[in-house]
Design an enzyme around this catalytic site. Structure first.
Site, PDB file in Angstrom:
ATOM      1  N   SER A  19       0.838  -1.202   0.000  1.00 20.13           N
ATOM      2  CA  SER A  19       0.000   0.000   0.000  1.00 20.13           C
ATOM      3  C   SER A  19       0.873   1.252   0.000  1.00 20.13           C
ATOM      4  CB  SER A  19      -0.902   0.027   1.248  1.00 20.13           C
ATOM      5  OG  SER A  19      -1.880  -0.974   1.206  1.00 20.13           O
ATOM      6  N   SER A  67      -5.725   0.581  -2.212  1.00 19.66           N
ATOM      7  CA  SER A  67      -4.368   0.414  -1.685  1.00 19.66           C
ATOM      8  C   SER A  67      -3.593   1.721  -1.621  1.00 19.66           C
ATOM      9  CB  SER A  67      -3.581  -0.584  -2.547  1.00 19.66           C
ATOM     10  OG  SER A  67      -4.220  -1.826  -2.590  1.00 19.66           O
ATOM     11  N   THR A  68      -4.086   2.736  -2.343  1.00 14.58           N
ATOM     12  CA  THR A  68      -3.342   3.998  -2.440  1.00 14.58           C
ATOM     13  C   THR A  68      -4.180   5.203  -2.022  1.00 14.58           C
ATOM     14  OG1 THR A  68      -3.955   4.162  -4.783  1.00 14.58           O
ATOM     15  CG2 THR A  68      -1.860   3.113  -4.277  1.00 14.58           C
ATOM     16  N   SER A  69      -5.335   4.959  -1.429  1.00 13.05           N
ATOM     17  CA  SER A  69      -6.207   6.041  -0.960  1.00 13.05           C
ATOM     18  C   SER A  69      -6.234   6.011   0.560  1.00 13.05           C
ATOM     19  CB  SER A  69      -7.619   5.878  -1.548  1.00 13.05           C
ATOM     20  OG  SER A  69      -8.421   6.998  -1.268  1.00 13.05           O
ATOM     21  N   CYS A 104      -4.722  -0.548   8.926  1.00 14.33           N
ATOM     22  CA  CYS A 104      -4.095  -0.983   7.674  1.00 14.33           C
ATOM     23  C   CYS A 104      -2.816  -1.714   8.038  1.00 14.33           C
ATOM     24  CB  CYS A 104      -3.784   0.192   6.754  1.00 14.33           C
ATOM     25  SG  CYS A 104      -2.873  -0.312   5.269  1.00 14.33           S
ATOM     26  N   LYS A 277     -13.985  -7.087   5.947  1.00 13.44           N
ATOM     27  CA  LYS A 277     -13.484  -7.548   4.667  1.00 13.44           C
ATOM     28  C   LYS A 277     -14.223  -8.834   4.292  1.00 13.44           C
ATOM     29  CE  LYS A 277     -10.308  -4.368   4.524  1.00 13.44           C
ATOM     30  NZ  LYS A 277     -10.595  -3.134   3.756  1.00 13.44           N
ATOM     31  N   SER A 308     -11.298  -5.344  -0.949  1.00 15.81           N
ATOM     32  CA  SER A 308     -11.123  -4.171  -0.093  1.00 15.81           C
ATOM     33  C   SER A 308     -11.791  -2.980  -0.756  1.00 15.81           C
ATOM     34  CB  SER A 308      -9.633  -3.881   0.115  1.00 15.81           C
ATOM     35  OG  SER A 308      -9.460  -2.734   0.918  1.00 15.81           O
ATOM     36  N   HIS A 313      -8.549  -7.066  -4.127  1.00 19.76           N
ATOM     37  CA  HIS A 313      -7.233  -6.493  -3.824  1.00 19.76           C
ATOM     38  C   HIS A 313      -6.180  -7.089  -4.745  1.00 19.76           C
ATOM     39  CE1 HIS A 313      -3.698  -5.336  -1.395  1.00 19.76           C
ATOM     40  NE2 HIS A 313      -4.485  -4.406  -0.876  1.00 19.76           N
ATOM     41  N   MET A 317      -4.359  -7.513   1.854  1.00 18.94           N
ATOM     42  CA  MET A 317      -4.281  -6.529   2.929  1.00 18.94           C
ATOM     43  C   MET A 317      -3.540  -7.156   4.107  1.00 18.94           C
ATOM     44  SD  MET A 317      -7.336  -6.892   1.230  1.00 18.94           S
ATOM     45  CE  MET A 317      -8.717  -7.329   2.276  1.00 18.94           C
ATOM     46  N   GLY A 318      -2.707  -6.354   4.771  1.00 17.44           N
ATOM     47  CA  GLY A 318      -1.944  -6.893   5.891  1.00 17.44           C
ATOM     48  C   GLY A 318      -2.825  -7.368   7.030  1.00 17.44           C
TER      49      GLY A 318
END
Length: 395
Positions: A19, A67-69, A104, A277, A308, A313, A317-318
Site C-alpha cells: 500500500s 491500496s493507495t487512498s 491498515c 473484509k 477491499s 485487492h 491486505m496486511g
C-alpha cells in the site's frame, strides 16, 4: 472576486507493504484538524483528491485504488510502554467519507520507520546498527503492534534484498508482530462473533453459504471459493470487471456485517466500506500471478482472494493476512480446512500477486480460542517528503 490561498502541511508519502499513503505528524496538522471531526475528514479528503466522480483522484495524492487512498496520523505516545500512536484513515475514492473503523496492516510496516525518522522514538532506543523495536499503539482498534526496523549507521535502512510479492523492487525486511490480534470481547468469544467456527450463512436473493466470521487483525468474512462460483485462482480483472459480481459481494458483505454485529441494518454498510473484509479460500491450485510469475500448488498451503473497498485487492491486505493466519491456526475454520486441516502455526497462501507467509499460534483457554501473536514480514520506503497543499477553504 477573491480566492482562498493554498496552505501547506508537512507530510511524507510512503509505501508500506503493498500500500501507499500520506503520513502526517499530529502536531503538524492545522489546529482544527488535530482532533477528530468534520474538519479533519474534509482536509484528508482534499489531500487525497476525494470524492472524485471520475474515480481517478487526479487532483490529489490518491492513486485511484483502495491500496493507495490512505492516510496516517502519528504522534508520540503517552501510553505506557509504547513509542507512537498510530491512527489510520481509509479515504473513499468516490464518496465524501473517511473510514476510521479499522487498521491498515500494510502501512503498519511504515509506521516504525516514520516514527524513528521523525523523532517519535527516543534516541536512546535507536541502535547505531541493528534492529530498533518500535512499540506501536494502534488507535483505531486499541491494539499493540511491534515493528522490528533495521538500522544502519543510525538511520532507518530502507534498501535490502527482501522481496514481497505485489511490490516491484526489493527492500529491507520489517518484521511485524500483531499482539493479541483478536477482538477483546467481554464474553471471551468475540474472535468468532457468532460463537461458531463455521456458520450456515443465508443471504437473501443470493444464496446460502458456509462461512467463517472472525475478528482478528480486521473483521473478516471467509467463504469457500467453489461455493460462490470461483476457483480461488482469480486475478483482479476476473472480479473487478464484473459489476454484477461486485454488487453480489457487497450484498454478502453487508449481511455479514449485520451477522457479526458491526452494524444493525444492511443500509449502514455503505458508510462502513473498510470493515468487514470479505474473502474466499480454496485448496492449493497452480496459477499464473498478475506479474506473470508461476505459482505452483506445491508452493502454497491454500489460496485466498480478498476484497477491499468494494474491489478485489491486487495482493493481500496486511490485516486480512493476520485474519488468515489466525483462522488457519484454529482447526475447523474454512481457512484451516482449505489448508488441509489440523494444527498449524504458519501458512503460505497464494494471492493475485504471488504468495505470502503469515504465522500465528492458537491455544484454547477456558474452552475459548486465544491467539497471542500473529507475525509477518513487510517492507517500507519513503517515496517523497515535504509538504502537501490544500485550499485553505476546503476544510
Amino acid at each position: 472576486m477573491s480566492f482562498a490561498p493554498q496552505i501547506k502541511i508537512a507530510a511524507t508519502y510512503m509505501r508500506g507493504g503493498t500500500s501507499k499513503g500520506v503520513f502526517f505528524k499530529l502536531d503538524d496538522l492545522p489546529e482544527r484538524a488535530q482532533s477528530a471531526g468534520e474538519a479533519r475528514d474534509k482536509m484528508l479528503l482534499r489531500v487525497i483528491g476525494s470524492p472524485d466522480p471520475y474515480g481517478k483522484q487526479i487532483d490529489g495524492m490518491g492513486g485511484a485504488s483502495s491500496s493507495t487512498s490512505k492516510t496516517v496520523i502519528l504522534a508520540k505516545s503517552d501510553k505506557a510502554d509504547h513509542d507512537v500512536d498510530y491512527l489510520f484513515g481509509q479515504v473513499s475514492i468516490d464518496k465524501a467519507f473517511v473510514d476510521w473503523s479499522g487498521n491498515c496492516g500494510n502501512l503498519t510496516a511504515a509506521v516504525g520507520s516514520f516514527a524513528i525518522s521523525n523523532g517519535l522514538v527516543d534516541a536512546s532506543r535507536i541502535p547505531e546498527n541493528g534492529i530498533c523495536t518500535v512499540r506501536i499503539w494502534q488507535k483505531n482498534i486499541s491494539k499493540t503492534i511491534i515493528a522490528h526496523v533495521p538500522i544502519t549507521n543510525g538511520q532507518v535502512q530502507e534498501t535490502g534484498d527482501f522481496e514481497l510479492d505485489g511490490v516491484t523492487f526489493p527492500a529491507a525486511e520489517v518484521q511485524i508482530e500483531f499482539l493479541d490480534p483478536a477482538d477483546d470481547g467481554e464474553d471471551g468469544g468475540a474472535m468468532f462473533p457468532t460463537g461458531n467456527l463455521v456458520d450456515t450463512f443465508d443471504v437473501p436473493e443470493i444464496g446460502t453459504f458456509q462461512a467463517t466470521f472472525i475478528n482478528a487483525g480486521i473483521p473478516t468474512i471467509f467463504l469457500n471459493a467453489e461455493d460462490i462460483g470461483y476457483q480461488g485462482t482469480e486475478l483482479q480483472d476476473d472480479i473487478n470487471a464484473d459489476n454484477a459480481a461486485l454488487a453480489r459481494f457487497e450484498t454478502i458483505r453487508a449481511y455479514g456485517a449485520v451477522k457479526m454485529g458491526l452494524i444493525k441494518d444492511i443500509s449502514e454498510a455503505a458508510n462502513r466500506q473498510h470493515t468487514p473484509k470479505i474473502a474466499f479460500v480454496s485448496k492449493p491450485k497452480s496459477y499464473t500471478s498478475s506479474s506473470g510469475k508461476a505459482v505452483n500448488d506445491s508452493d502454497v498451503d491454500l489460496l485466498v482472494r480478498a476484497l477491499s473497498m468494494g474491489k478485489l485487492h491486487h495482493a493481500m491486505m496486511g490485516t486480512a493476512a493476520v485474519a488468515i493466519g489466525t483462522a488457519a491456526a484454529i482447526p475447523g475454520t474454512l481457512v484451516n480446512l482449505a489448508a488441509g486441516g489440523g494444527e498449524k502455526n504458519a501458512v503460505r497462501f497464494g494471492h493475485p500477486s504471488g504468495t505470502l507467509r503469515v504465522g500465528a499460534e492458537a491455544t484454547q483457554e477456558n474452552g475459548q480460542w486465544v491467539v497471542k501473536k500473529a507475525i509477518m514480514s513487510r517492507s517500507a520506503r519513503v517515496l517523497m517528503e515535504g509538504w502537501v497543499r490544500v485550499p485553505a477553504d476546503s476544510f
